[in-house]
Design a protein around this motif. Structure first.
Motif, PDB file in Angstrom:
ATOM      1  N   MET A   1     106.370 -26.505 -79.282  1.00 14.59           N
ATOM      2  CA  MET A   1     107.677 -26.096 -79.082  1.00 14.59           C
ATOM      3  C   MET A   1     107.753 -24.306 -79.587  1.00 14.59           C
ATOM      4  O   MET A   1     107.173 -23.770 -80.399  1.00 14.59           O
ATOM      5  CB  MET A   1     108.574 -26.780 -79.986  1.00 14.59           C
ATOM      6  CG  MET A   1     108.883 -28.296 -79.136  1.00 14.59           C
ATOM      7  SD  MET A   1     109.895 -29.280 -79.951  1.00 14.59           S
ATOM      8  CE  MET A   1     109.893 -30.808 -79.154  1.00 14.59           C
ATOM      9  N   GLU A 103     114.867 -32.182 -68.300  1.00 12.31           N
ATOM     10  CA  GLU A 103     113.475 -32.256 -68.840  1.00 12.31           C
ATOM     11  C   GLU A 103     113.518 -31.761 -70.498  1.00 12.31           C
ATOM     12  O   GLU A 103     112.832 -32.502 -71.392  1.00 12.31           O
ATOM     13  CB  GLU A 103     112.577 -31.249 -67.966  1.00 12.31           C
ATOM     14  CG  GLU A 103     112.220 -31.747 -66.688  1.00 12.31           C
ATOM     15  CD  GLU A 103     113.266 -31.080 -65.719  1.00 12.31           C
ATOM     16  OE1 GLU A 103     112.994 -30.747 -64.733  1.00 12.31           O
ATOM     17  OE2 GLU A 103     114.395 -30.711 -66.091  1.00 12.31           O
ATOM     18  N   GLN A 106     115.512 -34.500 -72.444  1.00 12.58           N
ATOM     19  CA  GLN A 106     114.360 -35.786 -72.551  1.00 12.58           C
ATOM     20  C   GLN A 106     113.419 -35.625 -73.607  1.00 12.58           C
ATOM     21  O   GLN A 106     113.289 -36.363 -74.351  1.00 12.58           O
ATOM     22  CB  GLN A 106     113.943 -36.003 -71.366  1.00 12.58           C
ATOM     23  CG  GLN A 106     112.969 -37.477 -71.229  1.00 12.58           C
ATOM     24  CD  GLN A 106     112.344 -37.776 -70.084  1.00 12.58           C
ATOM     25  OE1 GLN A 106     112.293 -36.640 -68.906  1.00 12.58           O
ATOM     26  NE2 GLN A 106     111.918 -38.515 -69.654  1.00 12.58           N
ATOM     27  N   GLN A 107     112.685 -34.412 -73.770  1.00 19.06           N
ATOM     28  CA  GLN A 107     111.599 -34.065 -74.556  1.00 19.06           C
ATOM     29  C   GLN A 107     112.204 -34.040 -76.030  1.00 19.06           C
ATOM     30  O   GLN A 107     111.497 -34.351 -76.842  1.00 19.06           O
ATOM     31  CB  GLN A 107     110.774 -33.063 -74.124  1.00 19.06           C
ATOM     32  CG  GLN A 107     110.105 -33.586 -72.633  1.00 19.06           C
ATOM     33  CD  GLN A 107     108.890 -32.765 -72.167  1.00 19.06           C
ATOM     34  OE1 GLN A 107     108.111 -32.204 -73.100  1.00 19.06           O
ATOM     35  NE2 GLN A 107     108.825 -32.468 -70.848  1.00 19.06           N
ATOM     36  N   ALA A 110     113.089 -37.253 -77.282  1.00 18.81           N
ATOM     37  CA  ALA A 110     111.992 -38.057 -77.658  1.00 18.81           C
ATOM     38  C   ALA A 110     111.091 -37.464 -78.954  1.00 18.81           C
ATOM     39  O   ALA A 110     110.458 -38.168 -79.368  1.00 18.81           O
ATOM     40  CB  ALA A 110     110.837 -37.840 -76.434  1.00 18.81           C
ATOM     41  N   ALA A 111     111.316 -36.156 -79.066  1.00 21.22           N
ATOM     42  CA  ALA A 111     110.534 -35.680 -80.230  1.00 21.22           C
ATOM     43  C   ALA A 111     111.368 -36.229 -81.724  1.00 21.22           C
ATOM     44  O   ALA A 111     110.836 -35.467 -82.646  1.00 21.22           O
ATOM     45  CB  ALA A 111     110.384 -34.014 -80.235  1.00 21.22           C
ATOM     46  N   TYR A 138     121.364 -39.038 -74.600  1.00 21.96           N
ATOM     47  CA  TYR A 138     120.507 -38.078 -75.437  1.00 21.96           C
ATOM     48  C   TYR A 138     121.064 -37.853 -76.544  1.00 21.96           C
ATOM     49  O   TYR A 138     120.779 -37.120 -77.536  1.00 21.96           O
ATOM     50  CB  TYR A 138     120.174 -36.757 -74.593  1.00 21.96           C
ATOM     51  CG  TYR A 138     119.128 -37.227 -73.331  1.00 21.96           C
ATOM     52  CD1 TYR A 138     117.956 -37.782 -73.438  1.00 21.96           C
ATOM     53  CD2 TYR A 138     119.533 -36.691 -72.046  1.00 21.96           C
ATOM     54  CE1 TYR A 138     117.107 -38.189 -72.483  1.00 21.96           C
ATOM     55  CE2 TYR A 138     118.692 -36.867 -70.938  1.00 21.96           C
ATOM     56  CZ  TYR A 138     117.520 -37.610 -71.274  1.00 21.96           C
ATOM     57  OH  TYR A 138     116.642 -38.101 -70.279  1.00 21.96           O
ATOM     58  N   LEU A 221     110.167 -26.240 -75.003  1.00 22.97           N
ATOM     59  CA  LEU A 221     109.189 -27.178 -75.137  1.00 22.97           C
ATOM     60  C   LEU A 221     107.536 -26.571 -75.299  1.00 22.97           C
ATOM     61  O   LEU A 221     107.782 -25.370 -75.189  1.00 22.97           O
ATOM     62  CB  LEU A 221     109.197 -28.025 -73.841  1.00 22.97           C
ATOM     63  CG  LEU A 221     110.603 -28.643 -73.322  1.00 22.97           C
ATOM     64  CD1 LEU A 221     110.619 -29.201 -72.055  1.00 22.97           C
ATOM     65  CD2 LEU A 221     111.167 -29.376 -74.382  1.00 22.97           C
TER      66      LEU A 221
END
Length: 221
Positions: A1, A103, A106-107, A110-111, A138, A221
């Motif tokens: 990241m 995107e 979402q990531q 999720a992290a 989110y 990211l």
């Protein structure tokens, strides 16, 4: 990241101009409200430079432009009510997500990062817009410009968020498109990240001195 995310646990995102290009729908509501008052439409080009300080200030700027003088309090109230009525009907007709937003959210979610929305837009409009674009899941908290006694560039919304999640400001990041986002972040002792594609009253947001600038949120990211 991105290196700016080192040790970051909580990220606050602005909405208009950062996640969503909402000016087409805002401009349509502004122009409809002006029309209700028998005034000339402002047009999207002007509205793009007026966005960022909440809906009341937006309509104050629109009236000042249409009247070529300062609007009175009663006329401003009437214009703001008309704007809200029109915008409530069509908040997402022509608005669009900026590339990479889905995107990135979402990531980052999720992290395990806590994501919060802090906007100067009235809170009532947040859920319909996030729902329309499939972003609701989110965010752990959403604050509008009327959620607290003060809004950006005041640091209160950000310090409120940090306290609510018991996260030190040293581990928080503010992401936005305008000098108001950067000023609020710095005043709250957050790290600050700017995107250059949004609304900053016609000025490059880099001049506000954010810790970093990214062309797209996918660069995180």
């Amino acid at each position: 990241m991105h290196h700016l995310l080192d040790d970051i646990r909580l990220i606050c995102f602005d909405l208009d101009g950062t996640l969503v290009d909402s000016v087409p729908d805002l401009a349509a509501a502004v122009d409809a409200a002006l029309c209700d008052l028998g005034l000339s439409a402002a047009g999207e080009r002007h509205v793009r430079d007026w966005v960022g300080n909440g809906s009341r200030v937006l309509m104050e700027r629109a009236l000042r432009h249409a009247l070529a003088e300062e609007p009175g309090a009663s006329r401003l109230e009437q214009a703001h009510d008309a704007f809200v009525n029109h915008y409530e009907r069509r908040p997402c007709a022509a608005s669009r997500l900026y590339p990479g937003v889905s995107e990135a959210l979402q990531q980052l979610h999720a992290a395990g990062l806590t994501l919060v929305l802090v906007t100067n837009k009235p809170a009532a409009f947040i859920a319909p817009i996030l729902g329309h674009f499939g972003l609701s899941g989110y965010f752990s908290l959403c604050l509008g410009g009327d959620s607290l006694p003060r809004r950006k560039p005041d640091p209160l919304p950000l310090t409120h968020v940090a306290e609510a999640f018991a996260v030190s400001s040293a581990h928080c990041l503010m992401v936005g498109d305008s000098r108001h986002d950067i000023a609020a972040g710095r005043a709250a002792a957050f790290r600050t990240l700017a995107v250059p594609y949004g609304y900053n009253h016609g000025e490059p947001v880099a001049l506000s001195g954010p810790d970093a600038v990214v062309e797209s949120l996918v660069e995180l990211l």
